[in-house]
Enzyme design. Sequence first.
Site, PDB file in Angstrom:
ATOM      1  N   LYS A  95      -7.244   4.755  -2.393  1.00 37.11           N
ATOM      2  CA  LYS A  95      -7.806   3.410  -2.620  1.00 37.11           C
ATOM      3  C   LYS A  95      -9.221   2.997  -2.240  1.00 37.11           C
ATOM      4  O   LYS A  95      -9.370   1.969  -1.421  1.00 37.11           O
ATOM      5  CB  LYS A  95      -6.814   2.299  -2.374  1.00 37.11           C
ATOM      6  CG  LYS A  95      -6.786   1.211  -2.951  1.00 37.11           C
ATOM      7  CD  LYS A  95      -6.723   1.081  -4.616  1.00 37.11           C
ATOM      8  CE  LYS A  95      -6.768  -0.486  -5.085  1.00 37.11           C
ATOM      9  NZ  LYS A  95      -6.766  -0.566  -6.486  1.00 37.11           N
ATOM     10  N   ASP A 112       8.702   8.797  -4.434  1.00 39.52           N
ATOM     11  CA  ASP A 112      10.139   7.920  -5.115  1.00 39.52           C
ATOM     12  C   ASP A 112       9.772   8.011  -6.498  1.00 39.52           C
ATOM     13  O   ASP A 112      10.920   7.997  -7.305  1.00 39.52           O
ATOM     14  CB  ASP A 112      10.400   6.829  -4.224  1.00 39.52           C
ATOM     15  CG  ASP A 112      10.973   7.023  -2.890  1.00 39.52           C
ATOM     16  OD1 ASP A 112      10.980   8.096  -2.459  1.00 39.52           O
ATOM     17  OD2 ASP A 112      11.473   6.026  -2.175  1.00 39.52           O
ATOM     18  N   TYR A 115       1.916   3.074   8.655  1.00 38.95           N
ATOM     19  CA  TYR A 115       3.188   3.088   9.416  1.00 38.95           C
ATOM     20  C   TYR A 115       3.325   2.905  10.779  1.00 38.95           C
ATOM     21  O   TYR A 115       2.897   3.436  11.472  1.00 38.95           O
ATOM     22  CB  TYR A 115       3.774   4.526   9.106  1.00 38.95           C
ATOM     23  CG  TYR A 115       4.472   4.695   7.663  1.00 38.95           C
ATOM     24  CD1 TYR A 115       5.772   4.648   7.393  1.00 38.95           C
ATOM     25  CD2 TYR A 115       3.535   4.624   6.512  1.00 38.95           C
ATOM     26  CE1 TYR A 115       6.238   4.703   6.122  1.00 38.95           C
ATOM     27  CE2 TYR A 115       3.980   4.624   5.397  1.00 38.95           C
ATOM     28  CZ  TYR A 115       5.492   4.700   5.106  1.00 38.95           C
ATOM     29  OH  TYR A 115       5.807   4.624   3.723  1.00 38.95           O
ATOM     30  N   ASP A 157      -3.443   3.159  -7.949  1.00 39.98           N
ATOM     31  CA  ASP A 157      -2.762   2.341  -9.193  1.00 39.98           C
ATOM     32  C   ASP A 157      -2.765   3.214 -10.230  1.00 39.98           C
ATOM     33  O   ASP A 157      -1.898   3.318 -11.196  1.00 39.98           O
ATOM     34  CB  ASP A 157      -3.413   1.055  -9.213  1.00 39.98           C
ATOM     35  CG  ASP A 157      -4.823   1.032  -8.929  1.00 39.98           C
ATOM     36  OD1 ASP A 157      -5.439   2.036  -8.241  1.00 39.98           O
ATOM     37  OD2 ASP A 157      -5.538   0.109  -9.311  1.00 39.98           O
ATOM     38  N   ASP A 205       4.705   8.228   0.212  1.00 38.95           N
ATOM     39  CA  ASP A 205       5.919   7.831   0.213  1.00 38.95           C
ATOM     40  C   ASP A 205       6.422   7.155  -1.124  1.00 38.95           C
ATOM     41  O   ASP A 205       7.474   7.452  -1.803  1.00 38.95           O
ATOM     42  CB  ASP A 205       6.041   6.628   1.286  1.00 38.95           C
ATOM     43  CG  ASP A 205       7.763   6.637   1.937  1.00 38.95           C
ATOM     44  OD1 ASP A 205       8.414   7.426   1.329  1.00 38.95           O
ATOM     45  OD2 ASP A 205       7.830   5.835   2.665  1.00 38.95           O
TER      46      ASP A 205
END
Length: 356
Positions: A186, A247, A133, A219, A243
């Site tokens: 990851k 969602d 970010y 993933d 984030d």
Amino acid sequence: MDPVFLAVLPGDGIGPEITEAARRVLRRAAETFGFALDLREAEIGFAALAATGTTCPDSVLEMAREAQGIILGPVSHNDYPPRAEGGINPSGTLRTALDLYANIRPARTRAAIPAPAAQMDLVIVRENTEGFYADRNMSSGPAEFTPVAGVGIAMRKVTAAASARIARSAFALAAGRRRQVVAVHKANVMRLTDGIFLTETRRIAAEHPDIDYSEMLVDAAAAHLIRDPGRFDVIVTTNMFGDILSDEALELAGGLGLGASLNAGDDHAMAQAQHGSAPDIAGRGIANPTSLILSTAMLLDWLAQRHRRADLARAARAIEDAVDRALIDPSTRTADLGGTAGTAAMTDAVLAGLGR
């Protein structure tokens, strides 16, 4: 006992409408459970830009530091002017200024709300102050830049200190739930940064042998959330992954309008709706207030734990129960949830539930 001092920042779009709904619920909870409130409102967003030349005035930050908690309405930061012209994202600024390092986002299905997932009850614990970010991971200036025309570079920051404290938050939360933590990463690609995150998370996991700990590539986590969301209890992860996954989880649970969210640090906490400012429906009285009302309940619960206030804990639980009761009946839930109520009518139903 001193009043609970909360800074109320309505924001943009539907922000003022759903913030007023949360404020009404808070006041009824205070009356019902016998505690005093000190709610102080300040302008942010476009209203503040017009009045002061910036979307996040210094006076707001000063009030937020003094307050015991903050209620932040949605903001239209993507539509703000450049930072040099006063366009500052209040959400990112408050998270950084108050060191609100843990973004806690629950997602659970409710029997009355149609949802893609059959059953799920999980919490995503997202690191909130660094990662990819660009507006919050540097001490000065953004973490995106253009070295030559046509080339953009974004930097990701992951530190051992931030990774350790978000892991501690996740394990503390899991201890009161089903005692399972999954670290999502990851590291097969970002070996250095996610390697730091996993090293610290494993170290904290070793301090909690009674909590089941596992790891999953981001993933794979996205796929398993669709295939079998009920397998997850607490997910801990870095900023951007958290984030996105939160969602996804909320959509599986019935929609973003149900999504509570708390930004918490060691000394401050901020309730914030998980959805955006929805300017297309602003002022029409149809916005769903559930997310910010439930976020406010999370803030009360955080204050209850911090200050050992049983009255605030009871109020938080009562608000959640009242929202659940309002969601059962289509006539007391908003259109985005398959209902017919407007913002005020749904809020009235929550108030009625609190009075029971």
